[in-house]
Scaffold this motif. Sequence first.
Motif, PDB file in Angstrom:
ATOM      1  N   SER A  96       8.676   6.808  -4.766  1.00  0.00           N
ATOM      2  CA  SER A  96       7.362   7.635  -4.289  1.00  0.00           C
ATOM      3  C   SER A  96       6.433   8.093  -5.474  1.00  0.00           C
ATOM      4  O   SER A  96       5.351   8.354  -5.300  1.00  0.00           O
ATOM      5  N   LYS A 101      14.260   7.785   2.293  1.00  0.00           N
ATOM      6  CA  LYS A 101      13.380   6.964   2.937  1.00  0.00           C
ATOM      7  C   LYS A 101      14.297   5.740   3.376  1.00  0.00           C
ATOM      8  O   LYS A 101      14.029   4.683   3.747  1.00  0.00           O
ATOM      9  N   LEU A 105       0.866  -1.244  -0.184  1.00  0.00           N
ATOM     10  CA  LEU A 105      -0.008   0.097  -0.107  1.00  0.00           C
ATOM     11  C   LEU A 105       0.978   1.352  -0.037  1.00  0.00           C
ATOM     12  O   LEU A 105       0.490   2.377  -0.504  1.00  0.00           O
ATOM     13  N   ASP A 106       1.980   1.166   0.517  1.00  0.00           N
ATOM     14  CA  ASP A 106       2.890   2.328   0.751  1.00  0.00           C
ATOM     15  C   ASP A 106       4.383   1.862   0.203  1.00  0.00           C
ATOM     16  O   ASP A 106       5.238   1.708   0.944  1.00  0.00           O
ATOM     17  N   ASP A 158       8.125   1.973  -0.574  1.00  0.00           N
ATOM     18  CA  ASP A 158       8.855   2.964  -0.299  1.00  0.00           C
ATOM     19  C   ASP A 158      10.216   2.836  -1.255  1.00  0.00           C
ATOM     20  O   ASP A 158      11.029   3.940  -1.158  1.00  0.00           O
TER      21      ASP A 158
END
Length: 881
Positions: free
Chosen positions: A181, A483, A175-176, A178
């Motif tokens: 982006s 990140k 879902l995210d 890294d």
Amino acid sequence: MGEKLTSNCYIFSPAAPLAILEMVGGLFNGTDQQDINIQECAFKHAVFLANEELKYSIDYKFDAKILKYASERNAFLAAREVCSLMTESGIAGLFGPQYGDSAYVVRDICDLKEIPHVQTQWDPKQLPGSCSINFHPYPKVVSQAFLDIVREWQWSEYTILYENTESLLRISPLLDPDYNSTVKVKLEKIYEDDSSYRNHLRFIKESGDLNIVLDCSIKILPDILQQAQQIGLMGSDHSFLITNLDFHTLDLVQYQYGGTNITSVRLFDSELVETTIAGLNKFMKETGDITLNLTALPVDAALIYDAVKLYVRAALEVLDTEEKRELPLLSCGSQGAWPHGYSIINYMKLSEVNGLTGLVKFDHQGYRTYFDLHIFELGEKGFTNVGKWNSIRGVEMKDRPSVTVESDRINSLRNMTMNVLISLTSPYGMRVKSHRKLHGNEQYEGFCIDLVKELSSMNNNFSINFIISKDGKSGSPTLLKNKSVVWDGMIGAIIRGEADLACADLTVNREREEAVDFTAVFMNLGIAILYKKPKSEPPGFFSFLSPFKSEVWLLVFAAYVGVSLSFFIIARISPYEWTNPFPCVQEPEELENQFTLANSFWFTIGALMQQGSEIAPISVSTRLAAGVWWFFTLIMVACYTANLAAFLTTENPSEEFANIDELAQQTEIKYGAKKDGTTLKFFNVSSENLHKQMFNYMMVNAKEVLTNSPTEGVKRAVEEKYAFLMESSQIEYETERECSLTQIGKPIDDKGYAIAMKKGSWYLGLFSQSILKMQEEGKLSDLKRKWWKEKYAGSCTEHEKNDAETLGLPNLGGVFIVLGGGVAAAILIAKLELMFFLWSEAKEKNVPMKDLLIKELRFFFLCRGTMKPTNAENGSESSDF
């Protein structure tokens, strides 16, 4: 739906009678009867294979009970079956159930009774430290595998088609993402109750997304794929990533020639499982109770084979005597537990085995985070293995080399040199104090130095090279702008390959365990408070009253008054206490009694004060009363004197605070912890309001209360009005050397120290087993005693705590009973004396005894005067004179 489908089913009937080692149970449930049957048969076959291997080498086997019920959610039925099984026949291990809330209920029962509980289902609620072990790969790591595959394909956008909340947990890293982006992720939820999934699929088609991640149950997966094909979502330009590990069990012939890139993963190589499937089908045909024709093995069944295999190995190792093999009949309503359950579970967590699902290995908390996933694609020839994902190395498009056998690994340690990172923190690592210059490892000593040397001696004496940590930090992560995460301290040095091992006061936590591997814990501890010893208060002005409680003092006074009055009464009753005041007169007109009211009180107070008086009892009754009173005063004075010395010489400590709650509420004493340490982080991540309040205080006053090292915190605790929060093990060490400090309260958490090494280090299991063995043999306790109590210990001596307590009525009640009994006996004797005297007088004077008694009672009740007329005078009417 919730009714029991089959009764207990005993399996195995060997030709020769064998002694039964263990009774293991299989509890299987589900909404699909075929799934239940497959689980049951796989379990039976796995135990059968285990017994086949054992029957030629040992004289016992494993017996099994199979329990099935259809309901996934009937937790009460599952609990009843388990409790009945433990009560009726005893059980040494339980496998399942696989689905629903009943799995958690069974796990809790087994944890309470310390019965090994083996699970094989996907479970995001796994608990560390329980008497349960789950062979299914850890959900968080499985999720990482799907993210790594998407990274490898460099998808810039994709749609996630998911079924429920569990699906979101499985795909949460997607879902995210890294790694980029700019990646676009869309979510589309489907519902199991929907009769058609076309609306969801058509929405994806109209959006133009070509990459789809599909997470759903195996029951609805065929319908979704079929409807996707029907609406044209399976063209040659579409790609599907199927996350269900049982995808290979479906019949996918209709999709082989469509050109769609359908990719999934499975936990085992198909060639390795073919033999097992053939053996399982043959076994079912021979037993005849269930008939199935399996062409593919579900992942739950494959995990059952591996679970039974490792369980049998652990049971044979732990239950090595006949006494240990005796199974107690446990009741869910009692407090009894099986003493060997945790030993079996711990052995399984520390062991490795090559099974159907590859290398079965567990991490420090008992999760299966080390495993391989085979990546395969569906093509014209069926499934094609295109790569492998490893929990350590990530995606590999080529097969990994075969794993070195354990004996070769142990032998390879002989020629290895381990660079061991240590920190100069007493007593874990210190420089040796010597008058000569030292070189190499001889210049270091401490708990960790001895621990690593002991590990070397237990593992073929591998060479050691100790290295001092540059910054002295344990290690904390830093999130960079890109990140990525960078670690400092000892954890960072291990990740960068600057050392092979790190041994220090290194706390194990989940964040660090994701970055490096940890061995079994070698020391348990918790966060506690280091502060000055409480000051003592001198005894109060009226401390001489402290030996007795107030009710005892009141009873002593009442006893004094009562006994004094009793003396007065007894002496007036007893005729022998009436004496001739004029010895020269043979027949005096009056007799005198020495026990006046004042003399009675004076006699008792003299005895109570251990001084005596000039008054001496004459009659037996008064002497008896005096004797018991003297006994009473003897006991009371001795108790008072002994207890008074303790109370007058003991100074009671005055604590400024007694625990962490009182510390947080006060404002006069500052408190803090080491900057960037795990102690400070504990207060940061804790969910308790009190801990959050303390963390906010420490951050607001960071310059005043946070320290750069534990040594600085200890120094401030000695010199200032400052409480230092640190690990209890270090507090124990410091208080042995600094007499003015002590630990306040109990530890507020529970954690441990362990040796860190690079992720995926093959010697992790060897070192963990060695540490566990050292713990069992008491070597870790010996090391701690050496470096905490003996080596360089200070001159602080722990004085015995004064246990003097205020004496109450339960302590001295017997004395009062003796006193009361003695006084009552004295009164009775006085009456008997009077009656005997009057009887003698009446006989001698030839007068009625009744008249003499009336005159005596009349004189007695007047209660005045100490002169009494003689009996001759009283009886003059009947005298010859």
